[in-house]
Design a protein around this motif. Structure first.
Motif, mmCIF file in Angstrom:
data_model
loop_
_atom_site.group_PDB
_atom_site.id
_atom_site.type_symbol
_atom_site.label_atom_id
_atom_site.label_comp_id
_atom_site.label_asym_id
_atom_site.label_seq_id
_atom_site.Cartn_x
_atom_site.Cartn_y
_atom_site.Cartn_z
ATOM 1 N N GLY A 165 0.805 -1.208 0.000
ATOM 2 C CA GLY A 165 0.000 0.000 0.000
ATOM 3 C C GLY A 165 0.841 1.263 0.000
ATOM 4 N N GLY A 166 0.449 2.213 -0.845
ATOM 5 C CA GLY A 166 1.144 3.481 -0.898
ATOM 6 C C GLY A 166 2.457 3.470 -1.645
ATOM 7 N N ARG A 167 2.801 2.332 -2.229
ATOM 8 C CA ARG A 167 4.063 2.229 -2.960
ATOM 9 C C ARG A 167 3.816 2.326 -4.472
ATOM 10 N N PRO A 168 4.851 2.635 -5.248
ATOM 11 C CA PRO A 168 4.687 2.731 -6.706
ATOM 12 C C PRO A 168 4.294 1.399 -7.339
ATOM 13 N N THR A 169 3.838 1.492 -8.578
ATOM 14 C CA THR A 169 3.497 0.320 -9.377
ATOM 15 C C THR A 169 4.448 0.229 -10.563
ATOM 16 N N ILE A 170 5.123 -0.907 -10.707
ATOM 17 C CA ILE A 170 5.968 -1.148 -11.872
ATOM 18 C C ILE A 170 5.100 -1.757 -12.963
ATOM 19 N N VAL A 171 5.012 -1.084 -14.104
ATOM 20 C CA VAL A 171 4.240 -1.567 -15.249
ATOM 21 C C VAL A 171 5.214 -2.198 -16.238
ATOM 22 N N PHE A 172 4.990 -3.466 -16.552
ATOM 23 C CA PHE A 172 5.881 -4.215 -17.431
ATOM 24 C C PHE A 172 5.344 -4.230 -18.855
ATOM 25 N N LEU A 173 6.239 -3.899 -19.806
ATOM 26 C CA LEU A 173 5.897 -3.859 -21.227
ATOM 27 C C LEU A 173 6.771 -4.859 -21.964
ATOM 28 N N HIS A 174 6.147 -5.895 -22.523
ATOM 29 C CA HIS A 174 6.911 -6.986 -23.121
ATOM 30 C C HIS A 174 7.384 -6.651 -24.533
ATOM 31 N N ASP A 175 8.205 -7.531 -25.073
ATOM 32 C CA ASP A 175 8.829 -7.343 -26.376
ATOM 33 C C ASP A 175 7.903 -7.800 -27.505
ATOM 34 N N SER A 176 8.449 -7.849 -28.725
ATOM 35 C CA SER A 176 7.640 -8.085 -29.925
ATOM 36 C C SER A 176 7.091 -9.498 -30.039
ATOM 37 N N LEU A 177 7.634 -10.453 -29.284
ATOM 38 C CA LEU A 177 7.086 -11.814 -29.256
ATOM 39 C C LEU A 177 6.710 -12.229 -27.833
ATOM 40 N N GLY A 178 6.651 -11.267 -26.925
ATOM 41 C CA GLY A 178 6.500 -11.573 -25.513
ATOM 42 C C GLY A 178 5.064 -11.681 -25.040
ATOM 43 N N SER A 179 4.933 -11.897 -23.736
ATOM 44 C CA SER A 179 3.631 -12.019 -23.089
ATOM 45 C C SER A 179 3.837 -11.966 -21.585
ATOM 46 N N VAL A 180 2.736 -11.913 -20.851
ATOM 47 C CA VAL A 180 2.801 -11.977 -19.397
ATOM 48 C C VAL A 180 3.557 -13.231 -18.960
ATOM 49 N N GLN A 181 3.195 -14.376 -19.524
ATOM 50 C CA GLN A 181 3.819 -15.639 -19.125
ATOM 51 C C GLN A 181 5.318 -15.654 -19.386
ATOM 52 N N LEU A 182 5.738 -15.022 -20.475
ATOM 53 C CA LEU A 182 7.153 -15.066 -20.842
ATOM 54 C C LEU A 182 8.032 -14.192 -19.952
ATOM 55 N N TRP A 183 7.436 -13.308 -19.152
ATOM 56 C CA TRP A 183 8.213 -12.627 -18.123
ATOM 57 C C TRP A 183 8.622 -13.606 -17.021
ATOM 58 N N ARG A 184 7.900 -14.728 -16.944
ATOM 59 C CA ARG A 184 8.128 -15.763 -15.914
ATOM 60 C C ARG A 184 8.042 -15.130 -14.526
ATOM 61 N N ASP A 185 9.008 -15.392 -13.651
ATOM 62 C CA ASP A 185 8.896 -14.905 -12.275
ATOM 63 C C ASP A 185 9.616 -13.579 -12.057
ATOM 64 N N PHE A 186 10.110 -12.958 -13.129
ATOM 65 C CA PHE A 186 10.873 -11.726 -12.968
ATOM 66 C C PHE A 186 10.053 -10.602 -12.331
ATOM 67 N N PRO A 187 8.815 -10.327 -12.766
ATOM 68 C CA PRO A 187 8.040 -9.262 -12.115
ATOM 69 C C PRO A 187 7.843 -9.500 -10.619
ATOM 70 N N ALA A 188 7.551 -10.737 -10.237
ATOM 71 C CA ALA A 188 7.355 -11.042 -8.815
ATOM 72 C C ALA A 188 8.638 -10.814 -8.023
ATOM 73 N N LYS A 189 9.762 -11.203 -8.592
ATOM 74 C CA LYS A 189 11.041 -11.003 -7.903
ATOM 75 C C LYS A 189 11.379 -9.531 -7.776
ATOM 76 N N LEU A 190 11.124 -8.760 -8.837
ATOM 77 C CA LEU A 190 11.416 -7.339 -8.767
ATOM 78 C C LEU A 190 10.487 -6.650 -7.768
#
Length: 258
Positions: free
Chosen positions: A22-47
């Motif tokens: 709560g009250g913290r920033p939101t990191i918005v992830f933008l994938h590449d030309s062949l990417g997707s949510v799934q292809l980020w794998r666990d990187f967003p959660a780790k960050l």
């Protein structure tokens, strides 16, 4: 993270929005030309964990679990239109989103730069990973090599795992746009002066899709503070090839401002 489909001006986009801080920033992830949510794998959660930031990750239209594109034919300014759509997405989610930090890879990195230039009111910081601001010969070689792989390997089958029956359309949308004659002069350097949010540009020294000119000409033309992080021996996807280095650097960058 649980996902859902959201209607954005008639476009059905798949998003995952994780808000443990709560009250913290939101990191918005933008994938590449062949990417997707799934292809980020666990990187967003780790960050999210190492920065104490919330996360919004989504499939661009035509990718992953989002609805298909109407056509594979894209205008030259298609990434500017992607920034427009991201603005509309954020408006749909508001006020359930805190200060926005953009993390974009490749095409996503370019869209992050354009978003910061055109909609600065949203953006508090930008992490651009292997983005492009103009077309280079090495970029076109990478696209042609990918097209060869698409025709001669099991790449289509591998992509179907993430994009289903949309693979052919999204692959053509990427390769045919970047190799068109009218795209050769595409350039967004004129927009960089409008970027006032702090910028971190991450690039692998051995990136097969772009030279370090992309980095140098970006960090020297933005109006806000900018730094570069060049990783030796790494190619086009630093967050996959050297995840611990990228996590550490990005966490240090964000901690300067939040």
């Amino acid at each position: 993270m649980e996902g859902r489909i959201i209607d954005v001006k008639g476009n059905k986009l798949y998003i995952e929005h994780h808000t443990p801080f709560g009250g913290r920033p939101t990191i918005v992830f933008l994938h590449d030309s062949l990417g997707s949510v799934q292809l980020w794998r666990d990187f967003p959660a780790k960050l999210s964990e190492v920065t104490g930031c919330n996360v919004l990750v989504y499939d661009r239209l035509g990718y992953g679990k989002s609805y298909p594109m109407l056509t594979h034919e894209r205008p030259v300014n298609y990434m500017e239109l992607e920034a427009d759509l991201l603005n509309e997405l954020l408006l749909e989610i508001e006020p359930d989103i805190e200060d926005v930090i953009l993390f974009g890879h490749s095409d996503g990195g370019t869209i992050a730069l354009m978003m910061a230039a055109v909609y600065p009111e949203w953006v508090r910081a930008v992490i651009c990973e292997a983005g492009h601001i103009f077309v280079e010969d090495v970029t076109l070689k990478g696209v042609y090599d990918a097209w060869d792989a698409y025709k001669t390997t099991n790449l289509p089958e591998r992509l179907q795992k993430y994009h289903g029956d949309k693979v052919e359309m999204l692959f053509r949308a990427w390769t045919e746009t970047w190799t068109r004659d009218d795209y050769r002069t595409w350039n967004i350097e004129h927009l960089l002066k409008h970027i006032t949010a702090p910028l971190l540009f991450i690039q692998g020294e051995s990136d097969e899709y772009g030279t370090l000119d992309q980095v140098e000409k970006t960090v020297t033309q933005v109006s806000g503070s900018a730094e570069k992080y060049i990783i030796p021996g790494i190619g086009h996807t630093p967050h996959k090839e050297a995840p611990e280095l990228v996590l550490k650097k990005v966490a240090e960058f964000i901690s300067k401002f939040f």
